[in-house]
Design a protein around this motif. Structure first.
Motif, PDB file in Angstrom:
ATOM      1  N   SER A  70      41.849  50.156  43.236  1.00  0.00           N
ATOM      2  CA  SER A  70      42.788  49.036  43.323  1.00  0.00           C
ATOM      3  C   SER A  70      44.071  49.319  42.524  1.00  0.00           C
ATOM      4  O   SER A  70      45.023  48.563  42.574  1.00  0.00           O
ATOM      5  CB  SER A  70      42.140  47.748  42.826  1.00  0.00           C
ATOM      6  N   TYR A  71      44.068  50.428  41.772  1.00  0.00           N
ATOM      7  CA  TYR A  71      45.285  50.872  41.074  1.00  0.00           C
ATOM      8  C   TYR A  71      45.278  52.387  41.013  1.00  0.00           C
ATOM      9  O   TYR A  71      44.227  52.989  40.811  1.00  0.00           O
ATOM     10  CB  TYR A  71      45.352  50.328  39.639  1.00  0.00           C
ATOM     11  N   ASN A  72      46.435  52.989  41.158  1.00  0.00           N
ATOM     12  CA  ASN A  72      46.564  54.409  40.835  1.00  0.00           C
ATOM     13  C   ASN A  72      48.033  54.779  40.664  1.00  0.00           C
ATOM     14  O   ASN A  72      48.907  54.060  41.147  1.00  0.00           O
ATOM     15  CB  ASN A  72      45.932  55.290  41.905  1.00  0.00           C
ATOM     16  N   ASN A  73      48.255  55.854  39.933  1.00  0.00           N
ATOM     17  CA  ASN A  73      49.627  56.362  39.792  1.00  0.00           C
ATOM     18  C   ASN A  73      49.652  57.823  40.185  1.00  0.00           C
ATOM     19  O   ASN A  73      48.646  58.524  40.056  1.00  0.00           O
ATOM     20  CB  ASN A  73      50.108  56.180  38.352  1.00  0.00           C
ATOM     21  N   GLY A  93      43.572  41.786  42.074  1.00  0.00           N
ATOM     22  CA  GLY A  93      42.228  42.090  41.594  1.00  0.00           C
ATOM     23  C   GLY A  93      41.087  41.593  42.464  1.00  0.00           C
ATOM     24  O   GLY A  93      39.984  42.130  42.396  1.00  0.00           O
ATOM     25  N   ASP A  94      41.324  40.587  43.305  1.00  0.00           N
ATOM     26  CA  ASP A  94      40.227  40.040  44.106  1.00  0.00           C
ATOM     27  C   ASP A  94      40.187  40.590  45.531  1.00  0.00           C
ATOM     28  O   ASP A  94      39.403  40.124  46.347  1.00  0.00           O
ATOM     29  CB  ASP A  94      40.307  38.502  44.146  1.00  0.00           C
ATOM     30  N   GLN A 124      56.708  44.060  46.812  1.00  0.00           N
ATOM     31  CA  GLN A 124      55.581  43.212  46.410  1.00  0.00           C
ATOM     32  C   GLN A 124      55.174  42.362  47.603  1.00  0.00           C
ATOM     33  O   GLN A 124      55.968  41.570  48.127  1.00  0.00           O
ATOM     34  CB  GLN A 124      55.986  42.299  45.250  1.00  0.00           C
ATOM     35  N   LEU A 125      53.935  42.542  48.056  1.00  0.00           N
ATOM     36  CA  LEU A 125      53.355  41.630  49.039  1.00  0.00           C
ATOM     37  C   LEU A 125      52.415  40.714  48.262  1.00  0.00           C
ATOM     38  O   LEU A 125      52.156  40.935  47.086  1.00  0.00           O
ATOM     39  CB  LEU A 125      52.583  42.411  50.122  1.00  0.00           C
ATOM     40  N   ASP A 126      51.907  39.701  48.908  1.00  0.00           N
ATOM     41  CA  ASP A 126      51.015  38.787  48.209  1.00  0.00           C
ATOM     42  C   ASP A 126      49.815  39.521  47.588  1.00  0.00           C
ATOM     43  O   ASP A 126      49.410  39.221  46.483  1.00  0.00           O
ATOM     44  CB  ASP A 126      50.522  37.721  49.191  1.00  0.00           C
ATOM     45  N   GLY A 127      49.301  40.509  48.292  1.00  0.00           N
ATOM     46  CA  GLY A 127      48.082  41.175  47.831  1.00  0.00           C
ATOM     47  C   GLY A 127      48.271  42.500  47.120  1.00  0.00           C
ATOM     48  O   GLY A 127      47.295  43.045  46.605  1.00  0.00           O
ATOM     49  N   CYS A 128      49.479  43.025  47.103  1.00  0.00           N
ATOM     50  CA  CYS A 128      49.657  44.334  46.455  1.00  0.00           C
ATOM     51  C   CYS A 128      51.113  44.623  46.118  1.00  0.00           C
ATOM     52  O   CYS A 128      52.023  44.003  46.654  1.00  0.00           O
ATOM     53  CB  CYS A 128      49.096  45.459  47.325  1.00  0.00           C
ATOM     54  N   PHE A 129      51.286  45.597  45.233  1.00  0.00           N
ATOM     55  CA  PHE A 129      52.596  46.020  44.750  1.00  0.00           C
ATOM     56  C   PHE A 129      52.684  47.536  44.857  1.00  0.00           C
ATOM     57  O   PHE A 129      51.714  48.230  44.534  1.00  0.00           O
ATOM     58  CB  PHE A 129      52.743  45.575  43.288  1.00  0.00           C
ATOM     59  N   PHE A 178      43.670  41.431  35.735  1.00  0.00           N
ATOM     60  CA  PHE A 178      43.702  40.380  36.759  1.00  0.00           C
ATOM     61  C   PHE A 178      43.027  39.125  36.215  1.00  0.00           C
ATOM     62  O   PHE A 178      41.924  39.190  35.689  1.00  0.00           O
ATOM     63  CB  PHE A 178      42.973  40.858  38.018  1.00  0.00           C
ATOM     64  N   ARG A 179      43.713  37.988  36.325  1.00  0.00           N
ATOM     65  CA  ARG A 179      43.191  36.750  35.759  1.00  0.00           C
ATOM     66  C   ARG A 179      43.346  35.610  36.763  1.00  0.00           C
ATOM     67  O   ARG A 179      44.420  35.429  37.319  1.00  0.00           O
ATOM     68  CB  ARG A 179      43.976  36.397  34.493  1.00  0.00           C
ATOM     69  N   VAL A 180      42.276  34.862  36.974  1.00  0.00           N
ATOM     70  CA  VAL A 180      42.359  33.679  37.826  1.00  0.00           C
ATOM     71  C   VAL A 180      41.809  32.489  37.062  1.00  0.00           C
ATOM     72  O   VAL A 180      40.967  32.630  36.185  1.00  0.00           O
ATOM     73  CB  VAL A 180      41.551  33.804  39.138  1.00  0.00           C
ATOM     74  N   GLY A 181      42.291  31.316  37.414  1.00  0.00           N
ATOM     75  CA  GLY A 181      41.789  30.112  36.785  1.00  0.00           C
ATOM     76  C   GLY A 181      42.025  28.925  37.683  1.00  0.00           C
ATOM     77  O   GLY A 181      42.861  28.969  38.594  1.00  0.00           O
ATOM     78  N   GLY A 182      41.274  27.863  37.459  1.00  0.00           N
ATOM     79  CA  GLY A 182      41.466  26.657  38.250  1.00  0.00           C
ATOM     80  C   GLY A 182      40.913  25.457  37.515  1.00  0.00           C
ATOM     81  O   GLY A 182      40.001  25.576  36.698  1.00  0.00           O
TER      82      GLY A 182
END
Ligand SMILES: *[C@@H]1O[C@H](CO)[C@@H](O)[C@H](O)[C@H]1NC(C)=O
Ligand SMILES: *[C@@H]1O[C@H](CO)[C@@H](O)[C@H](O)[C@H]1NC(C)=O
Length: 286
Positions: A70-73, A93-94, A124-129, A178-182
């Motif tokens: 989900s990440y690489n350089n 992250g999800d 930047q799209l909603d799901g990735c950069f 990655f952080r989510v909350g509700g």
């Protein structure tokens, strides 16, 4: 009596099946490839230069790598120092792996269109950069505001704003890339690119959240994208930008969703038909 129980358990397993299939789909479907922003450098490279071929191999590496990470350089070094190109991608992250790869492929295509011929670009799209450049930016914090979007103000609603602030405080307080909350109807999400240290990520997210609260006031949703991190929230209701755009894009996830719904409807009809048959046969038996 026994027949009723069979029907109930059939219904229960059907509902369970539907729930199991739909829930991960719904989160993934929500605007994964919605376009958010792009940026290109002023400097341009010479067409058909070694830099162009290095850039192409970098972009290929990004897309391939997104199928398992989900990440690489990447850093592609050329024969001369001025041909070196740096790049990274970061998926939300999800996102499951196939969606991450789809998203990165779209972002790279998008960057190729928007930033044609420039040395560097970011999408930047909603799901990735995705970002690449001939000047290194890997591992460097970047808190410049690249996209700020505030929804319409809903007026001061103490409950909604209280939940919003609590969700944002939760995001600031929880560690990780990655952080989510509700809470209540409020949803929040924050993300850093994987090249930042945890301290830098924390610093970047804290700044994005502070700006979000300061700039978006009582807006019913807010998006704050800094160079290497972002924070977003929505208080429910009006934040349907992503779902609207998603409706237009008709992506792969949506097709899968439709196929699953279709198959489940088929299974449901079959179950109802079988239950009906059992009932008739049962009656005839008596
Ligand atoms: C990037 O490429 C441009 C154009 O070739 C050049 O002017 C610039 O100095 C390069 N930057 C770095 C850090 O190499
Ligand atoms: C880039 O990737 C390499 C391995 O692929 C890793 O060791 C390195 O820490 C990464 N650098 C950054 C700045 O993320």
């Amino acid at each position: 009596m026994a027949q009723k129980n069979t029907k109930i358990s059939l219904m229960t397993s059907f509902i369970l099946l539907v729930t199991l299939f739909l829930f991960p789909r719904i989160s993934v479907c929500w605007g994964t490839t919605t376009f958010l922003y792009s940026g290109c450098t002023q400097q341009r490279y010479t067409p058909s230069s070694p830099y162009e071929s290095n850039l192409n191999s970098l972009l290929t590496s990004l897309v391939n790598s997104a199928t398992y990470s989900s990440y690489n350089n990447f850093t592609v070094v050329g024969s001369t120092p001025q041909d070196v190109v740096y790049g990274l991608f970061q998926c939300r992250g999800d996102l499951a792996m196939p969606e991450c790869a789809t998203c990165v492929a779209r972002a790279v295509t998008r960057a190729g269109d928007i930033c044609r011929g420039t040395c560097g670009g970011a999408v930047q799209l909603d799901g990735c950069f995705v970002k690449y450049d001939n000047a290194t930016f890997l591992g460097a914090e970047d808190k410049a505001v690249v996209l700020k979007k505030c929804g319409p103000s809903v007026g001061y609603n103490p409950d909604a704003m209280g939940s919003r602030d609590a969700v944002l405080a939760g995001l600031a307080g929880s560690g990780g890339v990655f952080r989510v909350g509700g809470s209540g109807g409020v949803r929040g999400v924050a993300q850093c690119t994987g090249d930042l240290s945890s301290g830098e990520c924390q610093d970047c997210v804290a700044e994005a959240i502070a700006k979000l609260k300061g700039d978006c006031g009582t807006a019913d949703y807010g998006d704050m994208f800094l160079g290497k991190c972002y924070a977003r929230y929505s208080t429910g209701g009006a934040h349907d930008d992503a779902s609207k755009a998603h409706g237009k894009s008709g992506n792969q996830g949506q097709k899968t969703f439709a196929i699953i719904i279709g198959s489940l409807a088929g299974v449901a009809i079959l179950i109802i038909f079988l239950a009906f048959l059992t009932k008739i046969c049962g009656r005839q038996g008596k």
